[in-house]
Motif scaffolding. Sequence first.
Motif, PDB file in Angstrom:
ATOM      1  N   PHE A   1      68.074  30.374  40.686  1.00  0.00           N
ATOM      2  CA  PHE A   1      68.640  31.701  40.450  1.00  0.00           C
ATOM      3  C   PHE A   1      68.491  32.566  41.703  1.00  0.00           C
ATOM      4  O   PHE A   1      67.699  32.254  42.601  1.00  0.00           O
ATOM      5  CB  PHE A   1      67.937  32.365  39.268  1.00  0.00           C
ATOM      6  N   PRO A   2      69.229  33.668  41.778  1.00  0.00           N
ATOM      7  CA  PRO A   2      69.069  34.586  42.918  1.00  0.00           C
ATOM      8  C   PRO A   2      67.617  35.017  43.088  1.00  0.00           C
ATOM      9  O   PRO A   2      66.867  35.131  42.113  1.00  0.00           O
ATOM     10  CB  PRO A   2      69.966  35.777  42.531  1.00  0.00           C
ATOM     11  N   THR A   3      67.224  35.279  44.299  1.00  0.00           N
ATOM     12  CA  THR A   3      65.813  35.568  44.601  1.00  0.00           C
ATOM     13  C   THR A   3      65.314  36.853  43.949  1.00  0.00           C
ATOM     14  O   THR A   3      64.105  37.022  43.761  1.00  0.00           O
ATOM     15  CB  THR A   3      65.601  35.673  46.117  1.00  0.00           C
ATOM     16  N   SER A   4      66.222  37.764  43.586  1.00  0.00           N
ATOM     17  CA  SER A   4      65.795  39.012  42.954  1.00  0.00           C
ATOM     18  C   SER A   4      65.658  38.885  41.434  1.00  0.00           C
ATOM     19  O   SER A   4      65.389  39.872  40.742  1.00  0.00           O
ATOM     20  CB  SER A   4      66.776  40.136  43.291  1.00  0.00           C
ATOM     21  N   THR A   5      65.811  37.679  40.897  1.00  0.00           N
ATOM     22  CA  THR A   5      65.575  37.425  39.473  1.00  0.00           C
ATOM     23  C   THR A   5      64.094  37.643  39.153  1.00  0.00           C
ATOM     24  O   THR A   5      63.226  37.360  39.974  1.00  0.00           O
ATOM     25  CB  THR A   5      65.978  35.986  39.113  1.00  0.00           C
ATOM     26  N   ARG A   6      63.810  38.150  37.951  1.00  0.00           N
ATOM     27  CA  ARG A   6      62.427  38.412  37.568  1.00  0.00           C
ATOM     28  C   ARG A   6      62.124  37.802  36.206  1.00  0.00           C
ATOM     29  O   ARG A   6      62.991  37.743  35.334  1.00  0.00           O
ATOM     30  CB  ARG A   6      62.147  39.920  37.519  1.00  0.00           C
ATOM     31  N   LEU A   7      60.882  37.351  36.037  1.00  0.00           N
ATOM     32  CA  LEU A   7      60.394  36.922  34.727  1.00  0.00           C
ATOM     33  C   LEU A   7      58.879  36.932  34.746  1.00  0.00           C
ATOM     34  O   LEU A   7      58.250  36.811  35.793  1.00  0.00           O
ATOM     35  CB  LEU A   7      60.935  35.540  34.346  1.00  0.00           C
ATOM     36  N   SER A   8      58.317  37.091  33.570  1.00  0.00           N
ATOM     37  CA  SER A   8      56.864  36.951  33.403  1.00  0.00           C
ATOM     38  C   SER A   8      56.646  35.801  32.438  1.00  0.00           C
ATOM     39  O   SER A   8      57.071  35.873  31.282  1.00  0.00           O
ATOM     40  CB  SER A   8      56.251  38.240  32.845  1.00  0.00           C
ATOM     41  N   GLU A   9      56.014  34.732  32.913  1.00  0.00           N
ATOM     42  CA  GLU A   9      55.829  33.574  32.044  1.00  0.00           C
ATOM     43  C   GLU A   9      54.780  33.894  30.983  1.00  0.00           C
ATOM     44  O   GLU A   9      53.642  34.227  31.294  1.00  0.00           O
ATOM     45  CB  GLU A   9      55.399  32.362  32.853  1.00  0.00           C
TER      46      GLU A   9
ATOM     47  N   PRO B   1      56.124  43.710  28.584  1.00  0.00           N
ATOM     48  CA  PRO B   1      56.219  42.245  28.547  1.00  0.00           C
ATOM     49  C   PRO B   1      54.870  41.562  28.610  1.00  0.00           C
ATOM     50  O   PRO B   1      54.787  40.344  28.478  1.00  0.00           O
ATOM     51  CB  PRO B   1      57.062  41.928  29.793  1.00  0.00           C
ATOM     52  N   HIS B   2      53.817  42.330  28.780  1.00  0.00           N
ATOM     53  CA  HIS B   2      52.481  41.752  28.890  1.00  0.00           C
ATOM     54  C   HIS B   2      51.575  42.125  27.718  1.00  0.00           C
ATOM     55  O   HIS B   2      50.846  41.267  27.201  1.00  0.00           O
ATOM     56  CB  HIS B   2      51.823  42.196  30.203  1.00  0.00           C
ATOM     57  N   SER B   3      51.622  43.384  27.265  1.00  0.00           N
ATOM     58  CA  SER B   3      50.657  43.840  26.264  1.00  0.00           C
ATOM     59  C   SER B   3      51.295  44.388  25.000  1.00  0.00           C
ATOM     60  O   SER B   3      50.594  44.934  24.142  1.00  0.00           O
ATOM     61  CB  SER B   3      49.740  44.911  26.879  1.00  0.00           C
TER      62      SER B   3
ATOM     63  N   ARG C   1      59.187  37.272  40.865  1.00  0.00           N
ATOM     64  CA  ARG C   1      58.504  38.534  40.588  1.00  0.00           C
ATOM     65  C   ARG C   1      58.375  38.742  39.081  1.00  0.00           C
ATOM     66  O   ARG C   1      59.285  38.433  38.323  1.00  0.00           O
ATOM     67  CB  ARG C   1      59.279  39.701  41.198  1.00  0.00           C
ATOM     68  N   PRO C   2      57.234  39.286  38.630  1.00  0.00           N
ATOM     69  CA  PRO C   2      57.065  39.532  37.188  1.00  0.00           C
ATOM     70  C   PRO C   2      57.939  40.683  36.725  1.00  0.00           C
ATOM     71  O   PRO C   2      58.387  41.525  37.512  1.00  0.00           O
ATOM     72  CB  PRO C   2      55.580  39.873  37.069  1.00  0.00           C
ATOM     73  N   LEU C   3      58.155  40.749  35.417  1.00  0.00           N
ATOM     74  CA  LEU C   3      58.914  41.847  34.829  1.00  0.00           C
ATOM     75  C   LEU C   3      58.156  43.156  34.988  1.00  0.00           C
ATOM     76  O   LEU C   3      56.927  43.197  34.978  1.00  0.00           O
ATOM     77  CB  LEU C   3      59.153  41.583  33.342  1.00  0.00           C
ATOM     78  N   ALA C   4      58.907  44.238  35.133  1.00  0.00           N
ATOM     79  CA  ALA C   4      58.302  45.556  35.289  1.00  0.00           C
ATOM     80  C   ALA C   4      57.841  46.095  33.936  1.00  0.00           C
ATOM     81  O   ALA C   4      58.340  45.699  32.885  1.00  0.00           O
ATOM     82  CB  ALA C   4      59.304  46.514  35.921  1.00  0.00           C
ATOM     83  N   GLU C   5      56.874  47.011  33.974  1.00  0.00           N
ATOM     84  CA  GLU C   5      56.426  47.689  32.765  1.00  0.00           C
ATOM     85  C   GLU C   5      57.444  48.757  32.361  1.00  0.00           C
ATOM     86  O   GLU C   5      58.110  49.342  33.212  1.00  0.00           O
ATOM     87  CB  GLU C   5      55.062  48.347  32.998  1.00  0.00           C
ATOM     88  N   PRO C   6      57.568  49.033  31.063  1.00  0.00           N
ATOM     89  CA  PRO C   6      58.512  50.066  30.622  1.00  0.00           C
ATOM     90  C   PRO C   6      57.987  51.457  30.942  1.00  0.00           C
ATOM     91  O   PRO C   6      56.796  51.655  31.175  1.00  0.00           O
ATOM     92  CB  PRO C   6      58.582  49.843  29.109  1.00  0.00           C
TER      93      PRO C   6
END
Length: 480
Positions: free
Chosen positions: A396-404, A231-233, A78-83
Amino acid sequence: MDQLPLYRRLAAHYRAAIETGALAQGDRFPSVRALMGRHEVSLSTAVQLCRQLESDGWLEARPRSGNFVRRPRRLAVRPLAEPIAGQAPDPAQYVGINARVSEFIARGRQAQVKINFSSARSAPALYPAEALKNAATRALRQHPELLVSPPSNNGNATFRNALAKRAMANGMLLAPEEILVTQGCIEALNLALRAITQPGDIVAVESPTFFGLLQVLETLGLRALEIPTSPHSGISLEALQLAIQTTEKIKALVVVPHLQNPLGSIMPDAQKANLVELCRANEIPLIEDDTYSALSNDDTPLKALKAWDRDGNVIHCASLHKVLAPGLRLGWMNAGRWQSRVEMLKYVQSRNNEELAQLAAADFIASSAYDRHLRRLRSCLKTQRARTAEAIARYFPTSTRLSEPAGGLALWVELAPGLSSKALFDAALAEGIFIAPGLMFSNSNRYDGFVRLNCGAPYTPEIDSALQRLGEICNKLPSR
């Protein structure tokens, strides 16, 4: 699409076949000879096609067996969430992070480190060592008294001329005389902050941000005001506007618009233009750290914030440290309306840089060899990030998140809920694995659930095993 090279058009064709399921994971991919016959292309085109798909993570080369289809597992993460941008920022703080950062760094230096994921640089093999050695030899041959002569004021003229020409591709029109050579980007940032602030002033920064910047702020007695960052913009203009309206006067803003450290975000051009205007309208000097832009996936140069500057309010800081040669420690800056003050501060602080490194770098970056080097480096880093992201998805655990990110040296990883990066750091270091815990990237504890992992080294079985071990540790760590 027709303007793309033939091998890239064919790569897009086969990627579509994999995405639609026409080619399934594990299927044997056509051989180079078969591709040449099927598409009536040369050996070079067929090889480039396979390398492109392998670089993008869609093929796996097996020794003596050929190429096999794979789907990058990173897509399952899953991608990282927006702040959250609409909340009032935390009060500006005298940073107080030096002790925390120093502890992590000192422990890493004292440990028997086998795999180092903590840095943000490429492996030495990815830099053009031989070409730079030859350039340095030519410089000494052409300037036999170089090492026994005082260095030029503000930097070597040949080097500054090469930098000015390169800056044009990023939308900046700078005269060589408007460029000041520094000891890496960190000295440029230090000089910029010293030129425009006084102890006790508030400096807005991205959150999370590079720990080295937080250390500089603390050293100068400045208060850091952390602004939520996507993490995106990149930095949230909504949050920055709210901070301007609700806090004491912000005396400076420091941002990394391209491949932000540690998030990897790239600001869209429209947002960059709006940021420059927002700072101008509110009389906030804008300091741009443009260390990473040459490492973006796209061969088209990214446009610097300085490109929108019309009144000298943007201080542009950059470096060759990450993209060409860490050992040279070459940075540079244009300080806009504060140029004269920065030049004098530089002279007082560290005098002029030695010139051998500048001449060697000038020789190289003025040639097409530099462009070829950057293309190779970007390609290698893209593959290494992709394989690291895939390993994270696998181990890693399935609930790990990152945005490449679309370039850069590292991945910013959000651990499974409840896990502590400090606990992971402790457990991993005990096994010789050195990571950068999220606590280093903010004066608060809000990023204890994150880690930054370097992807600058070629992916090896040892790196894969270390990532697997990190995943096993994450699965065993107790929640906070």
